[in-house]
Design an enzyme around this catalytic site. Structure first.
Site, PDB file in Angstrom:
ATOM      1  N   LEU A   1      28.081  36.971  36.144  1.00 27.62           N
ATOM      2  CA  LEU A   1      26.857  37.340  36.862  1.00 27.62           C
ATOM      3  C   LEU A   1      26.799  36.633  38.224  1.00 27.62           C
ATOM      4  O   LEU A   1      26.536  37.241  39.247  1.00 27.62           O
ATOM      5  CB  LEU A   1      25.639  36.950  36.003  1.00 27.62           C
ATOM      6  CG  LEU A   1      24.249  37.242  36.550  1.00 27.62           C
ATOM      7  CD1 LEU A   1      24.004  38.744  36.646  1.00 27.62           C
ATOM      8  CD2 LEU A   1      23.162  36.628  35.644  1.00 27.62           C
ATOM      9  N   THR A   2      27.093  35.326  38.209  1.00 22.78           N
ATOM     10  CA  THR A   2      26.888  34.494  39.403  1.00 22.78           C
ATOM     11  C   THR A   2      27.900  34.806  40.509  1.00 22.78           C
ATOM     12  O   THR A   2      29.064  35.088  40.231  1.00 22.78           O
ATOM     13  CB  THR A   2      27.021  33.002  39.005  1.00 22.78           C
ATOM     14  OG1 THR A   2      26.070  32.730  37.968  1.00 22.78           O
ATOM     15  CG2 THR A   2      26.771  32.070  40.177  1.00 22.78           C
ATOM     16  N   GLU A   3      27.427  34.724  41.749  1.00 22.91           N
ATOM     17  CA  GLU A   3      28.316  34.845  42.911  1.00 22.91           C
ATOM     18  C   GLU A   3      28.088  33.640  43.820  1.00 22.91           C
ATOM     19  O   GLU A   3      27.110  32.900  43.644  1.00 22.91           O
ATOM     20  CB  GLU A   3      28.002  36.141  43.681  1.00 22.91           C
ATOM     21  CG  GLU A   3      28.229  37.367  42.820  1.00 22.91           C
ATOM     22  CD  GLU A   3      28.016  38.666  43.568  1.00 22.91           C
ATOM     23  OE1 GLU A   3      27.732  38.651  44.793  1.00 22.91           O
ATOM     24  OE2 GLU A   3      28.148  39.723  42.906  1.00 22.91           O
TER      25      GLU A   3
ATOM     26  N   SER B   1      20.617  31.543  40.947  1.00 22.83           N
ATOM     27  CA  SER B   1      19.271  31.761  40.394  1.00 22.83           C
ATOM     28  C   SER B   1      18.735  33.138  40.801  1.00 22.83           C
ATOM     29  O   SER B   1      18.018  33.783  40.036  1.00 22.83           O
ATOM     30  CB  SER B   1      18.307  30.686  40.908  1.00 22.83           C
ATOM     31  OG  SER B   1      18.820  29.405  40.621  1.00 22.83           O
TER      32      SER B   1
ATOM     33  N   GLN C   1      14.084  -5.402  19.441  1.00 19.92           N
ATOM     34  CA  GLN C   1      13.098  -4.307  19.440  1.00 19.92           C
ATOM     35  C   GLN C   1      13.305  -3.285  20.563  1.00 19.92           C
ATOM     36  O   GLN C   1      13.085  -2.094  20.364  1.00 19.92           O
ATOM     37  CB  GLN C   1      11.678  -4.872  19.505  1.00 19.92           C
ATOM     38  CG  GLN C   1      11.261  -5.481  18.190  1.00 19.92           C
ATOM     39  CD  GLN C   1       9.838  -5.988  18.208  1.00 19.92           C
ATOM     40  OE1 GLN C   1       9.178  -5.978  19.239  1.00 19.92           O
ATOM     41  NE2 GLN C   1       9.362  -6.439  17.069  1.00 19.92           N
TER      42      GLN C   1
ATOM     43  N   GLY D   1      25.680  -0.812  26.877  1.00 20.08           N
ATOM     44  CA  GLY D   1      25.849  -1.740  28.000  1.00 20.08           C
ATOM     45  C   GLY D   1      27.102  -1.386  28.792  1.00 20.08           C
ATOM     46  O   GLY D   1      27.383  -0.203  29.016  1.00 20.08           O
ATOM     47  N   GLY D   2      27.888  -2.403  29.176  1.00 19.77           N
ATOM     48  CA  GLY D   2      29.105  -2.161  29.965  1.00 19.77           C
ATOM     49  C   GLY D   2      30.076  -1.247  29.239  1.00 19.77           C
ATOM     50  O   GLY D   2      30.789  -0.442  29.862  1.00 19.77           O
TER      51      GLY D   2
ATOM     52  N   GLU E   1      23.285  29.044  32.708  1.00 17.97           N
ATOM     53  CA  GLU E   1      22.410  30.037  32.051  1.00 17.97           C
ATOM     54  C   GLU E   1      20.960  29.915  32.509  1.00 17.97           C
ATOM     55  O   GLU E   1      20.022  30.071  31.727  1.00 17.97           O
ATOM     56  CB  GLU E   1      22.561  29.977  30.535  1.00 17.97           C
ATOM     57  CG  GLU E   1      23.987  30.376  30.154  1.00 17.97           C
ATOM     58  CD  GLU E   1      24.166  30.901  28.759  1.00 17.97           C
ATOM     59  OE1 GLU E   1      23.201  31.396  28.177  1.00 17.97           O
ATOM     60  OE2 GLU E   1      25.290  30.812  28.279  1.00 17.97           O
TER      61      GLU E   1
ATOM     62  N   THR F   1      18.912  27.410  35.627  1.00 21.15           N
ATOM     63  CA  THR F   1      18.602  25.984  35.749  1.00 21.15           C
ATOM     64  C   THR F   1      17.271  25.680  35.040  1.00 21.15           C
ATOM     65  O   THR F   1      16.505  26.593  34.711  1.00 21.15           O
ATOM     66  CB  THR F   1      18.451  25.593  37.233  1.00 21.15           C
ATOM     67  OG1 THR F   1      17.351  26.352  37.762  1.00 21.15           O
ATOM     68  CG2 THR F   1      19.707  25.878  38.032  1.00 21.15           C
TER      69      THR F   1
HETATM   70  C1  LIG Z   1      30.283  24.740  34.780  1.00 23.69           C
HETATM   71  C2  LIG Z   1      29.551  25.997  35.122  1.00 23.69           C
HETATM   72  C3  LIG Z   1      29.723  27.127  34.329  1.00 23.69           C
HETATM   73  C4  LIG Z   1      29.065  28.319  34.646  1.00 23.69           C
HETATM   74  N1  LIG Z   1      29.316  29.451  33.893  1.00 23.69           N
HETATM   75  C5  LIG Z   1      28.812  30.647  34.319  1.00 23.69           C
HETATM   76  C6  LIG Z   1      29.201  31.871  33.681  1.00 23.69           C
HETATM   77  O1  LIG Z   1      29.974  31.875  32.712  1.00 23.69           O
HETATM   78  N2  LIG Z   1      28.707  33.035  34.176  1.00 23.69           N
HETATM   79  C7  LIG Z   1      27.869  33.076  35.235  1.00 23.69           C
HETATM   80  O2  LIG Z   1      27.488  34.168  35.643  1.00 23.69           O
HETATM   81  N3  LIG Z   1      27.464  31.928  35.855  1.00 23.69           N
HETATM   82  C8  LIG Z   1      27.926  30.727  35.422  1.00 23.69           C
HETATM   83  N4  LIG Z   1      27.556  29.559  36.070  1.00 23.69           N
HETATM   84  C9  LIG Z   1      26.638  29.624  37.189  1.00 23.69           C
HETATM   85  C10 LIG Z   1      25.276  29.016  36.891  1.00 23.69           C
HETATM   86  O3  LIG Z   1      24.566  29.824  35.983  1.00 23.69           O
HETATM   87  C11 LIG Z   1      24.557  28.821  38.232  1.00 23.69           C
HETATM   88  O4  LIG Z   1      25.252  27.769  38.901  1.00 23.69           O
HETATM   89  C12 LIG Z   1      23.091  28.495  38.077  1.00 23.69           C
HETATM   90  O5  LIG Z   1      22.412  29.608  37.579  1.00 23.69           O
HETATM   91  C13 LIG Z   1      22.443  28.061  39.390  1.00 23.69           C
HETATM   92  O6  LIG Z   1      22.793  28.885  40.445  1.00 23.69           O
HETATM   93  P1  LIG Z   1      23.313  28.222  41.829  1.00 23.69           P
HETATM   94  O7  LIG Z   1      24.410  27.295  41.452  1.00 23.69           O
HETATM   95  O8  LIG Z   1      23.622  29.324  42.765  1.00 23.69           O
HETATM   96  O9  LIG Z   1      22.112  27.372  42.356  1.00 23.69           O
HETATM   97  P2  LIG Z   1      20.874  27.887  43.280  1.00 23.69           P
HETATM   98  O10 LIG Z   1      20.338  29.148  42.717  1.00 23.69           O
HETATM   99  O11 LIG Z   1      21.332  27.874  44.685  1.00 23.69           O
HETATM  100  O12 LIG Z   1      19.839  26.729  43.033  1.00 23.69           O
HETATM  101  C14 LIG Z   1      19.910  25.470  43.696  1.00 23.69           C
HETATM  102  C15 LIG Z   1      18.703  24.648  43.249  1.00 23.69           C
HETATM  103  O13 LIG Z   1      17.491  25.315  43.649  1.00 23.69           O
HETATM  104  C16 LIG Z   1      16.681  25.553  42.513  1.00 23.69           C
HETATM  105  N5  LIG Z   1      16.022  26.856  42.670  1.00 23.69           N
HETATM  106  C17 LIG Z   1      16.586  28.042  42.998  1.00 23.69           C
HETATM  107  N6  LIG Z   1      15.657  29.016  43.034  1.00 23.69           N
HETATM  108  C18 LIG Z   1      14.472  28.439  42.738  1.00 23.69           C
HETATM  109  C19 LIG Z   1      13.137  28.903  42.595  1.00 23.69           C
HETATM  110  N7  LIG Z   1      12.825  30.188  42.760  1.00 23.69           N
HETATM  111  N8  LIG Z   1      12.181  27.996  42.286  1.00 23.69           N
HETATM  112  C20 LIG Z   1      12.480  26.694  42.082  1.00 23.69           C
HETATM  113  N9  LIG Z   1      13.728  26.195  42.194  1.00 23.69           N
HETATM  114  C21 LIG Z   1      14.708  27.045  42.493  1.00 23.69           C
HETATM  115  C22 LIG Z   1      17.635  25.551  41.328  1.00 23.69           C
HETATM  116  O14 LIG Z   1      16.975  25.259  40.122  1.00 23.69           O
HETATM  117  C23 LIG Z   1      18.617  24.456  41.742  1.00 23.69           C
HETATM  118  O15 LIG Z   1      18.071  23.205  41.441  1.00 23.69           O
HETATM  119  C24 LIG Z   1      28.181  28.358  35.744  1.00 23.69           C
HETATM  120  C25 LIG Z   1      27.993  27.202  36.525  1.00 23.69           C
HETATM  121  C26 LIG Z   1      28.669  26.049  36.229  1.00 23.69           C
HETATM  122  C27 LIG Z   1      28.473  24.833  37.119  1.00 23.69           C
END
Ligand SMILES: Cc1cc2nc3c(=O)[nH]c(=O)nc-3n(C[C@H](O)[C@H](O)[C@H](O)COP(=O)(O)OP(=O)(O)OC[C@H]3O[C@@H](n4cnc5c(N)ncnc54)[C@H](O)[C@@H]3O)c2cc1C
Length: 391
Positions: free
Chosen positions: A125-127, A132, A279, A340-341, A364, A366
């Protein structure tokens, strides 16, 4: 929720997975982290014991044991190795769109190979420019006769380079926003498909995270999932059911760290007694265990809701991923403190667990996105109850 939500059969499967995790997976976890190599030997282990069949119905060669069982298994494996726990979670994530939307033909073509573990899947899904904000994606698909031609790229794709099929989201109508997105199955040998860079990263190092490219990549029109323009809904329905898998990974990491910290605190003495009896350390251990148990309560609740066919799942699923991911980070950070360490060095597993936990707050969706989803669903529920009151 019943006090013991697992049936006798489910407890037996859990115990089998627990034993395999302790005896066969745990001894590999530090090496996998160190080498950052995808653990094909553990994929084979999961195949042999039909663990990769847990997400699938019996008619496709799966175990037919349901989602709660799957979540329990992901938790057990993630207690010792979050990379291997993710392999099982991905078997579900990458298959869900086919399970949810596939035609009989698509299901028969793909699900048996996924259930046997012969094929690993990926969810793309992600590019680079859209994480997000998934609707901002730029990958396009155009219909040409009996084929779709895909152009563009995806980034951060788990299982890149090891998957045999990718569920890919692309715009079939670039002007229509959410409603212009469609979902496709792209097999890894499709012409024009290529895997790019695999990213070095902080944790879950044995899992591949990479770029995939589509350069005039041709897939049969029969690889379209659902209808053209329904891809965004397909993607969101998948996430409602897959986020609990990440929550299970998070609870596993947190419980693994808690168990290790407890054992260590019993044996380590300062000022004449085990640190577990000081404690301030005892309070940490108690808080860690309490958070794990509370998180597991949400996890089991969402697992049972899915098995009962409850709808909608969006709020419960997002709350579960949110809470479990957050406590995983808190608990693993405290585990390092308890040691600890020794917590900070690689001789002990808790620093790896802390690094592994972080991703559960990011992928999946943030934690910020989960909070937005939960609040939006609360408002929807409130509007619905106000309208019901008026009627
Ligand atoms: C190890 C790894 C595995 C992954 N596997 C997959 C996969 O299998 N398939 C796939 O499709 N993707 C995958 N991803 C992508 C992952 O789902 C995205 O990295 C994630 O959804 C965040 O997108 P971004 O990195 O573009 O961050 P951005 O969308 O640029 O966000 C940057 C920051 O801004 C915040 N933010 C963004 N929009 C808003 C908003 N409207 N309101 C408040 N805060 C906001 C975010 O929470 C984050 O803190 C993977 C990522 C990693 C690192």
């Amino acid at each position: 929720m019943p006090l013991e939500p697992l049936t006798g059969e489910q407890r037996e499967i859990r115990d089998l997975v627990r034993t395999l995790a302790r005896e066969r997976i745990a001894p590999r976890a530090a090496e996998i982290d160190e080498s950052a190599e995808f653990p094909w030997d553990l994929v084979e282990l999961l195949r042999e014991h039909e663990i990769l069949g847990l997400p699938f119905e019996e008619r496709y060669g799966g175990t037919g044991t349901g989602t709660l069982m799957l979540l329990v298994a992901i938790e057990e494996i993630s207690k010792v190795c979050a990379t291997t726990g993710l392999i099982l979670a991905l078997q579900e994530l990458g298959s869900l769109a086919i399970k949810n939307e596939g035609t009989d033909e698509q299901k028969e073509r793909y699900l048996p190979r996924l259930a046997s573990g012969e094929w690993l899947p990926a969810y793309a899904l992600t590019e680079a420019g859209s994480g997000s904000d998934a609707a901002a994606m730029r990958t396009e698909a155009r219909r040409e006769g009996d084929e779709y031609v895909l152009n563009g790229s995806k980034r951060f794709i788990t299982n890149a380079g090891v998957a045999s099929l990718y569920v890919v989201f692309a715009k079939t109508d670039s002007k229509a926003g959410h409603a212009g997105i469609s979902a496709f199955v792209v097999e890894s040998d499709a012409p024009g498909f290529a895997v790019g860079r695999i990213e070095p990263k902080l944790g879950i190092k044995g899992s591949t995270t990479g770029e995939v490219f589509f350069n005039d990549c041709r897939v049969p029109s029969g690889n379209l999932l659902a209808e053209e323009g329904e891809g965004f809904k397909v993607a969101m329905r998948v996430l409602d059911r897959s986020r609990p898998g990440i929550a299970a990974q998070a609870v596993g990491i947190a419980q693994g760290a808690t168990d290790f910290a407890l054992e260590y605190a019993r044996g380590r003495e300062t000022m004449g007694k085990p640190i577990a009896e000081h404690q301030l350390i005892a309070a940490k251990l108690a808080d860690m265990e309490t958070k794990c148990e509370a998180a597991r309560g949400l996890l089991y609740k969402v697992g049972m809701a899915i098995d009962e066919g409850a709808e909608p799942l969006t709020k419960l699923s997002a709350m579960t991923k949110l809470y479990c991911g957050d406590i995983a980070m808190e608990v693993t950070t405290e585990a390092v403190q308890v040691l600890g360490g020794y917590g900070y060095i690689k001789e002990y597993p808790v620093e790896r667990m802390m690094r592994d936990a972080k991703i559960t707050q990011i992928y999946e969706g943030t934690q910020e996105i989960q909070r937005l989803v939960v609040a939006r669903e609360m408002l929807k529920e409130q509007r619905a109850s106000l309208l019901a009151g008026v009627a």
